[in-house]
Design a protein around this motif. Sequence first.
Motif, PDB file in Angstrom:
ATOM      1  N   ARG A 162      48.613   6.941  66.557  1.00  8.47           N
ATOM      2  CA  ARG A 162      47.837   5.730  66.849  1.00  8.47           C
ATOM      3  C   ARG A 162      46.803   5.553  65.750  1.00  8.47           C
ATOM      4  O   ARG A 162      46.357   6.524  65.151  1.00  8.47           O
ATOM      5  CB  ARG A 162      47.099   5.859  68.180  1.00  8.47           C
ATOM      6  CG  ARG A 162      47.995   5.899  69.382  1.00  8.47           C
ATOM      7  CD  ARG A 162      47.149   6.132  70.630  1.00  8.47           C
ATOM      8  NE  ARG A 162      47.970   6.224  71.812  1.00  8.47           N
ATOM      9  CZ  ARG A 162      47.984   5.312  72.773  1.00  8.47           C
ATOM     10  NH1 ARG A 162      47.213   4.251  72.689  1.00  8.47           N
ATOM     11  NH2 ARG A 162      48.759   5.463  73.816  1.00  8.47           N
ATOM     12  N   MET A 163      46.387   4.313  65.539  1.00  9.25           N
ATOM     13  CA  MET A 163      45.357   4.064  64.531  1.00  9.25           C
ATOM     14  C   MET A 163      44.019   4.686  64.927  1.00  9.25           C
ATOM     15  O   MET A 163      43.265   5.126  64.080  1.00  9.25           O
ATOM     16  CB  MET A 163      45.157   2.559  64.308  1.00  9.25           C
ATOM     17  CG  MET A 163      46.242   1.884  63.505  1.00  9.25           C
ATOM     18  SD  MET A 163      46.523   2.582  61.853  1.00  9.25           S
ATOM     19  CE  MET A 163      44.973   2.318  61.026  1.00  9.25           C
ATOM     20  N   ASN A 205      43.268  -3.447  64.661  1.00 10.55           N
ATOM     21  CA  ASN A 205      42.506  -4.176  63.643  1.00 10.55           C
ATOM     22  C   ASN A 205      43.450  -4.669  62.542  1.00 10.55           C
ATOM     23  O   ASN A 205      44.532  -4.118  62.359  1.00 10.55           O
ATOM     24  CB  ASN A 205      41.445  -3.262  63.018  1.00 10.55           C
ATOM     25  CG  ASN A 205      40.464  -2.734  64.040  1.00 10.55           C
ATOM     26  OD1 ASN A 205      39.894  -3.478  64.822  1.00 10.55           O
ATOM     27  ND2 ASN A 205      40.275  -1.420  64.048  1.00 10.55           N
ATOM     28  N   PRO A 206      43.025  -5.690  61.777  1.00  4.34           N
ATOM     29  CA  PRO A 206      43.839  -6.097  60.629  1.00  4.34           C
ATOM     30  C   PRO A 206      44.028  -4.935  59.655  1.00  4.34           C
ATOM     31  O   PRO A 206      43.169  -4.061  59.543  1.00  4.34           O
ATOM     32  CB  PRO A 206      43.010  -7.211  59.980  1.00  4.34           C
ATOM     33  CG  PRO A 206      42.117  -7.715  61.066  1.00  4.34           C
ATOM     34  CD  PRO A 206      41.821  -6.520  61.930  1.00  4.34           C
ATOM     35  N   LEU A 207      45.145  -4.935  58.958  1.00  2.00           N
ATOM     36  CA  LEU A 207      45.437  -3.858  58.009  1.00  2.00           C
ATOM     37  C   LEU A 207      44.891  -4.166  56.625  1.00  2.00           C
ATOM     38  O   LEU A 207      44.934  -5.301  56.172  1.00  2.00           O
ATOM     39  CB  LEU A 207      46.943  -3.611  57.926  1.00  2.00           C
ATOM     40  CG  LEU A 207      47.605  -3.131  59.211  1.00  2.00           C
ATOM     41  CD1 LEU A 207      49.084  -2.873  58.978  1.00  2.00           C
ATOM     42  CD2 LEU A 207      46.912  -1.893  59.756  1.00  2.00           C
ATOM     43  N   ARG A 221      42.288   0.963  47.661  1.00  2.00           N
ATOM     44  CA  ARG A 221      42.505  -0.237  46.865  1.00  2.00           C
ATOM     45  C   ARG A 221      41.922  -1.403  47.636  1.00  2.00           C
ATOM     46  O   ARG A 221      41.722  -1.324  48.843  1.00  2.00           O
ATOM     47  CB  ARG A 221      43.985  -0.452  46.576  1.00  2.00           C
ATOM     48  CG  ARG A 221      44.817  -0.776  47.783  1.00  2.00           C
ATOM     49  CD  ARG A 221      46.272  -0.954  47.361  1.00  2.00           C
ATOM     50  NE  ARG A 221      47.068  -1.332  48.489  1.00  2.00           N
ATOM     51  CZ  ARG A 221      47.645  -2.512  48.653  1.00  2.00           C
ATOM     52  NH1 ARG A 221      47.515  -3.437  47.743  1.00  2.00           N
ATOM     53  NH2 ARG A 221      48.360  -2.771  49.708  1.00  2.00           N
ATOM     54  N   PRO A 222      41.640  -2.515  46.981  1.00  2.00           N
ATOM     55  CA  PRO A 222      41.086  -3.652  47.703  1.00  2.00           C
ATOM     56  C   PRO A 222      42.118  -4.248  48.647  1.00  2.00           C
ATOM     57  O   PRO A 222      43.313  -4.010  48.492  1.00  2.00           O
ATOM     58  CB  PRO A 222      40.721  -4.634  46.584  1.00  2.00           C
ATOM     59  CG  PRO A 222      41.582  -4.233  45.433  1.00  2.00           C
ATOM     60  CD  PRO A 222      41.783  -2.751  45.558  1.00  2.00           C
ATOM     61  N   PRO A 223      41.676  -5.032  49.636  1.00  2.00           N
ATOM     62  CA  PRO A 223      42.626  -5.656  50.544  1.00  2.00           C
ATOM     63  C   PRO A 223      43.613  -6.516  49.777  1.00  2.00           C
ATOM     64  O   PRO A 223      43.319  -7.022  48.700  1.00  2.00           O
ATOM     65  CB  PRO A 223      41.743  -6.525  51.449  1.00  2.00           C
ATOM     66  CG  PRO A 223      40.371  -6.001  51.285  1.00  2.00           C
ATOM     67  CD  PRO A 223      40.302  -5.364  49.937  1.00  2.00           C
ATOM     68  N   ARG A 265      51.734   5.508  55.243  1.00  2.00           N
ATOM     69  CA  ARG A 265      50.291   5.659  55.439  1.00  2.00           C
ATOM     70  C   ARG A 265      49.690   4.272  55.628  1.00  2.00           C
ATOM     71  O   ARG A 265      49.894   3.380  54.808  1.00  2.00           O
ATOM     72  CB  ARG A 265      49.667   6.366  54.241  1.00  2.00           C
ATOM     73  CG  ARG A 265      48.191   6.667  54.421  1.00  2.00           C
ATOM     74  CD  ARG A 265      47.705   7.680  53.419  1.00  2.00           C
ATOM     75  NE  ARG A 265      47.765   7.185  52.045  1.00  2.00           N
ATOM     76  CZ  ARG A 265      47.490   7.929  50.981  1.00  2.00           C
ATOM     77  NH1 ARG A 265      47.162   9.209  51.119  1.00  2.00           N
ATOM     78  NH2 ARG A 265      47.552   7.421  49.770  1.00  2.00           N
ATOM     79  N   VAL A 266      48.973   4.103  56.744  1.00  2.00           N
ATOM     80  CA  VAL A 266      48.433   2.811  57.135  1.00  2.00           C
ATOM     81  C   VAL A 266      46.913   2.913  57.213  1.00  2.00           C
ATOM     82  O   VAL A 266      46.378   3.830  57.845  1.00  2.00           O
ATOM     83  CB  VAL A 266      49.013   2.387  58.509  1.00  2.00           C
ATOM     84  CG1 VAL A 266      48.458   1.054  58.956  1.00  2.00           C
ATOM     85  CG2 VAL A 266      50.538   2.356  58.460  1.00  2.00           C
ATOM     86  N   THR A 267      46.208   1.967  56.574  1.00  2.00           N
ATOM     87  CA  THR A 267      44.751   1.919  56.602  1.00  2.00           C
ATOM     88  C   THR A 267      44.326   0.547  57.108  1.00  2.00           C
ATOM     89  O   THR A 267      44.825  -0.473  56.618  1.00  2.00           O
ATOM     90  CB  THR A 267      44.153   2.152  55.203  1.00  2.00           C
ATOM     91  OG1 THR A 267      44.684   3.364  54.656  1.00  2.00           O
ATOM     92  CG2 THR A 267      42.633   2.235  55.244  1.00  2.00           C
ATOM     93  N   ASP A 268      43.422   0.498  58.090  1.00  2.00           N
ATOM     94  CA  ASP A 268      42.966  -0.799  58.582  1.00  2.00           C
ATOM     95  C   ASP A 268      41.626  -1.176  57.958  1.00  2.00           C
ATOM     96  O   ASP A 268      41.039  -0.404  57.193  1.00  2.00           O
ATOM     97  CB  ASP A 268      42.935  -0.846  60.115  1.00  2.00           C
ATOM     98  CG  ASP A 268      41.838  -0.014  60.767  1.00  2.00           C
ATOM     99  OD1 ASP A 268      40.884   0.411  60.086  1.00  2.00           O
ATOM    100  OD2 ASP A 268      41.927   0.212  61.992  1.00  2.00           O
ATOM    101  N   THR A 269      41.157  -2.382  58.268  1.00  2.00           N
ATOM    102  CA  THR A 269      39.928  -2.894  57.665  1.00  2.00           C
ATOM    103  C   THR A 269      38.674  -2.221  58.195  1.00  2.00           C
ATOM    104  O   THR A 269      37.594  -2.419  57.653  1.00  2.00           O
ATOM    105  CB  THR A 269      39.804  -4.413  57.884  1.00  2.00           C
ATOM    106  OG1 THR A 269      39.860  -4.677  59.298  1.00  2.00           O
ATOM    107  CG2 THR A 269      40.919  -5.173  57.169  1.00  2.00           C
TER     108      THR A 269
END
Length: 198
Positions: free
Chosen positions: A135-136, A68-70, A152-154, A108-112
């Motif tokens: 993996r995500m 998914n988009p990040l 936080r916002p995109p 640290r990675v967060t997707d939409t």
Amino acid sequence: MDQCPECADGHLDLSREAFARIANPAEGVVRVSYRAVVDPPLTGPLTFRMKEGSSRWWFAVLVAGHGNPLRAVEVRPVGAGGWRSAAREDYNYWLVPSGAGPGPYEIRVTDTRGHRVTATGVRMAPGQVQRGTVRMYGRGGAAATRPPSPTRPPSARPDPTATAPATPSAMRSPGRPVAEAAVEPSALASTSPRACGG
């Protein structure tokens, strides 16, 4: 691969092979609609590539394999200090202009879609692709968590609130097919209506 940066929002600039899957390449420009796939299958864990020129004083990382988009990328030296938010640049690297220290790093990675994972041991190795162990989402690697709300916002780019459908423009160059696309409203929550392919 961003082969049509001058195309209007909502256009997909496709290779001849990809275009031939949806229409006769002789047509040049055709109308299509598209939507984002939610949680597409992943081919493996996340990968990280530090941009050439990166150092402890200027940090830029490309995160791949996320599906998914990040929404957010954050970084800190392993076991030290607070998280530093990175901003997505239009060339798809996530940047901390003042750097993040010498590394190795936790990223640290967060997707939409709310999936969040933390990769550890990412080195400062500009130009090299480093395969992570998480993996995500889905099977294999460490499980992703879903935060209760975004931290936080995109980032400003891509703009997930852009309007659609997009107005087409002429073909970019003779003989190069460009797909004209209208984005379905359901896709706007997770991706920008502008997409260029190589």
